[in-house]
Enzyme design. Structure first.
Site, PDB file in Angstrom:
ATOM      1  N   HIS A 154       0.874 -10.710  10.231  1.00 28.67           N
ATOM      2  CA  HIS A 154       1.605 -10.231   9.050  1.00 28.67           C
ATOM      3  C   HIS A 154       2.617  -9.208   9.537  1.00 28.67           C
ATOM      4  CE1 HIS A 154      -2.005  -7.769   9.747  1.00 28.67           C
ATOM      5  NE2 HIS A 154      -1.131  -6.777   9.642  1.00 28.67           N
TER       6      HIS A 154
ATOM      7  N   HIS B 138       7.405  -5.234  13.195  1.00 31.56           N
ATOM      8  CA  HIS B 138       6.901  -6.131  14.238  1.00 31.56           C
ATOM      9  C   HIS B 138       5.750  -6.967  13.694  1.00 31.56           C
ATOM     10  CE1 HIS B 138       4.176  -2.708  14.255  1.00 31.56           C
ATOM     11  NE2 HIS B 138       3.258  -3.553  14.675  1.00 31.56           N
TER      12      HIS B 138
HETATM   13  P1  2AM Z   1       0.142  -3.873  13.090  1.00 31.75           P
HETATM   14  O1  2AM Z   1      -0.913  -4.830  13.500  1.00 31.75           O
HETATM   15  O2  2AM Z   1       1.345  -4.530  12.594  1.00 31.75           O
HETATM   16  O3  2AM Z   1       0.421  -2.815  14.093  1.00 31.75           O
HETATM   17  C1  2AM Z   1      -3.897  -3.184   8.982  1.00 31.75           C
HETATM   18  O4  2AM Z   1      -4.800  -2.416   9.704  1.00 31.75           O
HETATM   19  C2  2AM Z   1      -2.541  -3.113   9.610  1.00 31.75           C
HETATM   20  O5  2AM Z   1      -2.021  -1.805   9.506  1.00 31.75           O
HETATM   21  C3  2AM Z   1      -2.586  -3.446  11.071  1.00 31.75           C
HETATM   22  O6  2AM Z   1      -2.267  -4.801  11.238  1.00 31.75           O
HETATM   23  C4  2AM Z   1      -1.593  -2.521  11.697  1.00 31.75           C
HETATM   24  O7  2AM Z   1      -0.375  -3.189  11.801  1.00 31.75           O
HETATM   25  C5  2AM Z   1      -1.296  -1.465  10.668  1.00 31.75           C
HETATM   26  N1  2AM Z   1      -1.578  -0.109  11.129  1.00 31.75           N
HETATM   27  C6  2AM Z   1      -0.645   0.838  11.340  1.00 31.75           C
HETATM   28  N2  2AM Z   1      -1.217   1.986  11.700  1.00 31.75           N
HETATM   29  C7  2AM Z   1      -2.525   1.751  11.754  1.00 31.75           C
HETATM   30  C8  2AM Z   1      -3.650   2.555  12.094  1.00 31.75           C
HETATM   31  N3  2AM Z   1      -3.527   3.837  12.434  1.00 31.75           N
HETATM   32  N4  2AM Z   1      -4.847   1.983  12.074  1.00 31.75           N
HETATM   33  C9  2AM Z   1      -4.980   0.682  11.743  1.00 31.75           C
HETATM   34  N5  2AM Z   1      -3.981  -0.116  11.384  1.00 31.75           N
HETATM   35  C10 2AM Z   1      -2.767   0.406  11.404  1.00 31.75           C
END
Ligand code: 2AM
Length: 174
Positions: A36, A118
């Site tokens: 996503h 991203h």
């Molecule tokens: P990403 O995979 O695109 O980096 C759900 O947890 C989503 O929130 C993850 O897919 C992650 O996106 C994003 N995310 C951003 N900061 C986060 C954090 N501190 N902990 C967990 N998820 C985070």
């Protein structure tokens, strides 16, 4: 409950991201299953705040966004990658929406200092060696085009098998 806002991806893009993941399979990497495009990670939110949050995000007024996949990138950098991802272009169109969301939610959640749109391909569990890093860096991404037509508020439940996402609210882009 653990929440985040993201753009779901069309099925063909999800399939293509899965194909890219098969090219980088390695025991040092964890390959997430539900790609996503995260707009804002909200973290733990009290259930009693959910209605207020949903009411706020209903105010988002944005047009559909036409994007294409961009090259592979790494957070923090290629010297010591922790997250490997596929970029989206033009990033600025996504950043604009993210800033609108940040302003709208500023009284409930801190603003994101830096946001780089991203699609996560892999998380690095243990350091990967230089040849593997080089192989991943050279992976060519087809600039496939797709349209984003909704923003979704997801709940994420962490399980042993990985996170399970459920849709709590949806905002259609015009
Ligand atoms: P990403 O995979 O695109 O980096 C759900 O947890 C989503 O929130 C993850 O897919 C992650 O996106 C994003 N995310 C951003 N900061 C986060 C954090 N501190 N902990 C967990 N998820 C985070």
């Amino acid at each position: 409950m653990r929440l985040f806002l993201a753009f779901p991806l069309p099925t063909d893009i999800i399939t293509y991201v899965g194909t890219l993941q098969t090219h980088i399979e390695d025991p040092h990497l964890r390959l997430p299953e539900s790609p996503h495009l995260t707009i804002k990670f909200l973290g733990e939110v009290d259930e009693e705040k959910l209605d207020a949050l949903k009411a706020l995000i209903k105010k988002i007024d944005a047009k559909r966004i036409n994007l294409r996949l961009g090259p592979i990138g790494a957070f923090a950098d290629w010297k010591k990658p922790r997250v490997l991802w596929v970029g989206v272009e033009p990033a600025q169109d996504v950043i604009r929406l993210q800033q609108q969301v940040d302003v709208l939610l500023k009284d409930m959640f801190p603003k994101d200092e830096k946001f780089h749109p991203h699609i996560t391909l892999a998380r690095v569990k243990e350091d990967i060696d230089a040849p593997m890093t080089g192989k991943i860096q050279k992976l060519a991404v087809e600039p496939r085009e797709f349209t984003i037509d909704k923003l979704v508020l997801y709940r994420s439940v962490l399980t042993r098998q990985g996170p399970v996402y459920t849709e709590l609210a949806k905002i259609d882009l015009s």
